[in-house]
Design a protein around this motif. Structure first.
Motif, PDB file in Angstrom:
ATOM      1  N   PHE A 550       0.831  -1.202   0.000  1.00 50.49           N
ATOM      2  CA  PHE A 550       0.000   0.000   0.000  1.00 50.49           C
ATOM      3  C   PHE A 550       0.866   1.252   0.000  1.00 50.49           C
ATOM      4  O   PHE A 550       2.041   1.226   0.413  1.00 50.49           O
ATOM      5  N   THR A 551       0.267   2.342  -0.425  1.00 50.23           N
ATOM      6  CA  THR A 551       0.915   3.649  -0.371  1.00 50.23           C
ATOM      7  C   THR A 551      -0.079   4.654   0.210  1.00 50.23           C
ATOM      8  O   THR A 551      -1.240   4.329   0.439  1.00 50.23           O
ATOM      9  N   GLY A 552       0.380   5.884   0.452  1.00 49.24           N
ATOM     10  CA  GLY A 552      -0.512   6.914   0.963  1.00 49.24           C
ATOM     11  C   GLY A 552      -0.539   7.035   2.470  1.00 49.24           C
ATOM     12  O   GLY A 552      -1.405   7.713   3.021  1.00 49.24           O
ATOM     13  N   TYR A 553       0.421   6.374   3.143  1.00 49.48           N
ATOM     14  CA  TYR A 553       0.485   6.509   4.607  1.00 49.48           C
ATOM     15  C   TYR A 553       0.835   7.945   4.982  1.00 49.48           C
ATOM     16  O   TYR A 553       1.632   8.600   4.319  1.00 49.48           O
ATOM     17  N   HIS A 554       0.255   8.439   6.082  1.00 50.96           N
ATOM     18  CA  HIS A 554       0.554   9.776   6.597  1.00 50.96           C
ATOM     19  C   HIS A 554       1.457   9.641   7.812  1.00 50.96           C
ATOM     20  O   HIS A 554       1.056   9.070   8.824  1.00 50.96           O
ATOM     21  N   MET A 555       2.663  10.173   7.726  1.00 44.00           N
ATOM     22  CA  MET A 555       3.576  10.113   8.860  1.00 44.00           C
ATOM     23  C   MET A 555       3.479  11.416   9.647  1.00 44.00           C
ATOM     24  O   MET A 555       3.421  12.507   9.086  1.00 44.00           O
ATOM     25  N   SER A 565      -7.232  11.922  13.181  1.00 46.12           N
ATOM     26  CA  SER A 565      -7.505  12.171  11.761  1.00 46.12           C
ATOM     27  C   SER A 565      -8.238  11.000  11.118  1.00 46.12           C
ATOM     28  O   SER A 565      -8.182   9.873  11.599  1.00 46.12           O
ATOM     29  N   ARG A 566      -8.900  11.284  10.013  1.00 45.06           N
ATOM     30  CA  ARG A 566      -9.466  10.221   9.185  1.00 45.06           C
ATOM     31  C   ARG A 566      -8.659  10.010   7.901  1.00 45.06           C
ATOM     32  O   ARG A 566      -8.625   8.920   7.338  1.00 45.06           O
ATOM     33  N   ASP A 567      -7.999  11.066   7.411  1.00 38.58           N
ATOM     34  CA  ASP A 567      -7.331  10.962   6.118  1.00 38.58           C
ATOM     35  C   ASP A 567      -6.195   9.941   6.121  1.00 38.58           C
ATOM     36  O   ASP A 567      -5.770   9.475   5.076  1.00 38.58           O
ATOM     37  N   GLN A 568      -5.718   9.579   7.315  1.00 33.12           N
ATOM     38  CA  GLN A 568      -4.665   8.565   7.376  1.00 33.12           C
ATOM     39  C   GLN A 568      -5.145   7.236   6.819  1.00 33.12           C
ATOM     40  O   GLN A 568      -4.343   6.430   6.338  1.00 33.12           O
ATOM     41  N   PHE A 569      -6.463   6.987   6.884  1.00 33.56           N
ATOM     42  CA  PHE A 569      -6.999   5.750   6.326  1.00 33.56           C
ATOM     43  C   PHE A 569      -7.677   5.967   4.975  1.00 33.56           C
ATOM     44  O   PHE A 569      -7.626   5.097   4.105  1.00 33.56           O
ATOM     45  N   THR A 570      -8.303   7.112   4.788  1.00 32.70           N
ATOM     46  CA  THR A 570      -8.962   7.346   3.501  1.00 32.70           C
ATOM     47  C   THR A 570      -7.956   7.505   2.375  1.00 32.70           C
ATOM     48  O   THR A 570      -8.274   7.242   1.209  1.00 32.70           O
ATOM     49  N   ASP A 571      -6.726   7.930   2.698  1.00 26.46           N
ATOM     50  CA  ASP A 571      -5.735   8.158   1.646  1.00 26.46           C
ATOM     51  C   ASP A 571      -4.880   6.928   1.344  1.00 26.46           C
ATOM     52  O   ASP A 571      -4.141   6.922   0.359  1.00 26.46           O
ATOM     53  N   ILE A 572      -4.930   5.910   2.184  1.00 26.57           N
ATOM     54  CA  ILE A 572      -4.159   4.697   1.909  1.00 26.57           C
ATOM     55  C   ILE A 572      -4.818   3.936   0.758  1.00 26.57           C
ATOM     56  O   ILE A 572      -6.037   3.759   0.718  1.00 26.57           O
ATOM     57  N   ARG A 573      -3.986   3.498  -0.175  1.00 24.26           N
ATOM     58  CA  ARG A 573      -4.504   2.815  -1.360  1.00 24.26           C
ATOM     59  C   ARG A 573      -3.469   1.796  -1.838  1.00 24.26           C
ATOM     60  O   ARG A 573      -2.283   1.879  -1.477  1.00 24.26           O
ATOM     61  N   PRO A 574      -3.880   0.834  -2.651  1.00 27.37           N
ATOM     62  CA  PRO A 574      -2.921  -0.144  -3.170  1.00 27.37           C
ATOM     63  C   PRO A 574      -1.812   0.538  -3.954  1.00 27.37           C
ATOM     64  O   PRO A 574      -2.054   1.515  -4.679  1.00 27.37           O
ATOM     65  N   ALA A 575      -0.608   0.070  -3.794  1.00 25.95           N
ATOM     66  CA  ALA A 575       0.540   0.670  -4.491  1.00 25.95           C
ATOM     67  C   ALA A 575       0.468   0.388  -5.990  1.00 25.95           C
ATOM     68  O   ALA A 575      -0.076  -0.631  -6.417  1.00 25.95           O
TER      69      ALA A 575
END
Length: 575
Positions: A550-555, A565-575
């Motif tokens: 996956f990609t899109g992790y928020h550090m 936050s919610r965007d940490q999960f809404t932004d994760i997507r398959p690489a």
């Protein structure tokens, strides 16, 4: 970094609102996770689902070493459990992005009155509970008023998030008005910590003294309204969530989310290396150590950021304590601080992934941190000089005598504090050089709370404790409130009580201008630092480790996952 844009998230009551400040032990770094029985089968349960129709299912598996004690917000103590609960229920607001910018969540918009005492929320109309009933302002009214009504009893662990609220009123299904007794600087962000509960489900448990709130059972039938609903739950082992198809927010790629508890960091990292899990949460530098570079060679992405974990030493400064009353003297506490090699702690325990501690407010909190407060240096000569001047002479065994007693202290250590044993060894080595003996005792989280406040919450027998803390938010009040007088019995591990500190806390809490508030926060930091009731040992960097699926992790300073936050999960997507 966070400045006025975030307004923070964690507050307690002002002095005098007794009972509100019995804060939840949500973010204490307590007992480590249990080994997962039948781990392969559970990992399979969290495995990739097959595609159905046009929608492909994507499962994200997150490893933990800190167990999820409960999904019930009225009793839960672990940080990981709070994250899961906040994914299952709506909140009025959220804090998104790397700077935790305040944004609406269930609320579509909000307006603050000119005097700061009323906030009017206009809610989304497309929200539904998992039993298909609509989410309305009555649900929010019920939740907030329940917390206010039971703030000194069943809802005490969440009461800091509704501080100052007199009532919430649903004017219609879409409109909610929250009224405060006085302006609260970070009121909107505080409300981001309140998970909204379905009134038709929780009315009965909340009746009377609210005892049913704490005994409410979470299972696969629990009614949720957030972006995920509960699919499978084995307490302290596994939490499996699936997408809530009627969620009011943006759709995410992740359709199934699994949290798995491992018995050790090594086991968790091995599972990550072998792609049995996709990422880890709450990763400590002490757990990874010199192996960070090794992880990177195995196609594991590792990120690092200034973190919100702080490891601390707490003195019991209750004036009524029965033994070792020399610890009530700030000069003695300063001498003991000078005898702690913080640089060595950072090097040996954190593998340079952190920095020596100074102020109560973290550097990761940006401009709220007073950088003029610097760590006490490791200066054995200066420490010895202070103790000599106080007349504490060494006995035949080299241990100093104070008030006819050897300066020999039991240090209570939290068992789940990563690298804790090594930290106590370094403290002991330094204190031995100034004639002070240390005997350590390792306790789990529950036993630590009891030992610190022993006997029976009177704070009479404990001398020293070493523990870590991860605050509820990036706002300074998330740590400043630990040491107001009314937090004794909650997070105030020192029994610290200072009327001037309390006064400043109330003032900064009600100061809406960021610059003026910051000045009061600085005054509080300096005053608390000079007292040295608590010694900040080190600030621990946040680490994340994730595979390539996956990609899109928020550090961030909270790591890749948090309850803010919610965007940490809404932004994760398959690489």
């Amino acid at each position: 970094m966070f400045d006025d844009r975030t307004r923070g998230v964690a507050e307690t009551a002002s002095p005098g609102d007794k009972g509100i400040t019995r804060r939840a032990m949500l973010f204490r770094l307590g007992a480590g996770g249990l080994a997962v029985a039948g781990l392969p089968a559970l990992l399979t349960a969290c495995g990739e689902g097959s595609g159905s129709g046009e929608a492909k299912k994507h499962t994200l598996r997150i490893g933990l070493t800190s167990e999820m004690d409960s999904l019930n917000p009225f009793v839960q103590q672990s940080a990981a459990a709070v994250i899961a609960t906040h994914l299952m229920f709506p909140t009025l607001t959220r804090q998104e992005g790397s700077e935790f910018t305040l944004t609406p969540d269930l609320a579509e918009r909000y307006a603050v009155s000119d005097d700061g005492k009323k906030i009017t929320f206009t809610l989304r109309t497309n929200g539904k509970w998992s039993d298909a009933k609509p989410i309305t302002a009555e649900d929010v009214e019920f939740t907030i008023n329940t917390l206010v009504r039971l703030k000194s009893s069943a809802a005490a662990l969440l009461a800091q998030y509704v501080v100052g609220i007199t009532e919430a009123v649903a004017e219609d299904a879409k409109t909610l008005v929250v009224t405060y007794s006085k302006p609260i600087a970070n009121a909107l962000a505080l409300l981001s910590r309140v998970v909204i509960l379905p009134k038709h489900v929780w009315t009965a448990p909340a009746a009377g003294d609210g005892a049913g709130l704490k005994s409410f059972t979470f299972n696969e039938k629990v009614v949720c309204g957030g972006q995920f609903v509960l699919e499978k739950y084995t307490p302290k082992q596994i939490v499996l969530l699936k997408e809530h198809r009627d969620w009011y927010g943006a759709k995410q790629s992740i359709t199934t989310l699994g949290f798995l508890t491992f018995g050790s960091p090594d086991a968790m990292l091995k599972a990550l290396e072998t792609s049995q899990i996709d990422a880890v949460a709450l990763l400590s530098p002490s757990a990874v150590g010199a192996g960070v570079d090794k992880l990177r060679t195995k196609n594991i992405k590792v990120e690092q950021a200034p973190g919100f974990v702080m490891n601390n030493l707490y003195f019991n400064v209750n004036p009524k304590k029965t033994k070792h009353r020399e610890l009530l003297d700030p000069k003695v506490r300063k001498a003991l601080s000078l005898a702690i090699d913080r640089e060595r702690i950072v090097k040996v325990v954190l593998f340079e992934m952190g920095r020596p501690g100074s102020s109560l407010v973290y550097p990761a909190m940006g401009d709220w941190h007073d950088s003029s407060i610097t760590p006490d240096p490791f200066d054995v000569a200066a420490a010895n000089s202070i103790l000599d001047d106080l007349g504490y002479k060494r006995g035949p065994d080299g241990i100093r005598i104070a008030n006819s007693e050897p300066m020999s202290y039991t240090v209570n250590l939290a068992s789940g504090l990563a690298g804790g044993s090594r930290i106590v060894q370094i403290i002991s080595s330094g204190w031995e050089q100034v004639g002070v003996k240390v005997t350590s005792r390792t306790l789990d989280a529950s036993a630590m709370i009891d030992a610190i406040s022993a006997p029976d919450g009177k704070y009479l027998t404990n001398d020293v404790a070493v523990w870590g803390f991860l605050p509820a938010s990036p706002d300074p009040s998330a740590v400043l409130d630990h040491f107001i007088t009314d937090s004794i019995g909650g997070f105030n591990n020192c029994h610290y009580s200072d009327p001037e500190y309390d006064r400043l806390y109330v003032e900064q809490n009600a100061t809406l201008d960021a610059a003026a508030r910051r000045e009061k926060v600085y005054q509080m930091q300096r005053r608390f630092f000079d007292a040295r009731a608590m010694l900040a040992l080190c600030y621990v960097d946040a680490l994340s480790a994730s595979g390539s699926k996956f990609t899109g992790y928020h550090m961030s300073g909270f790591g890749p996952f948090n309850a803010i936050s919610r965007d940490q999960f809404t932004d994760i997507r398959p690489a």
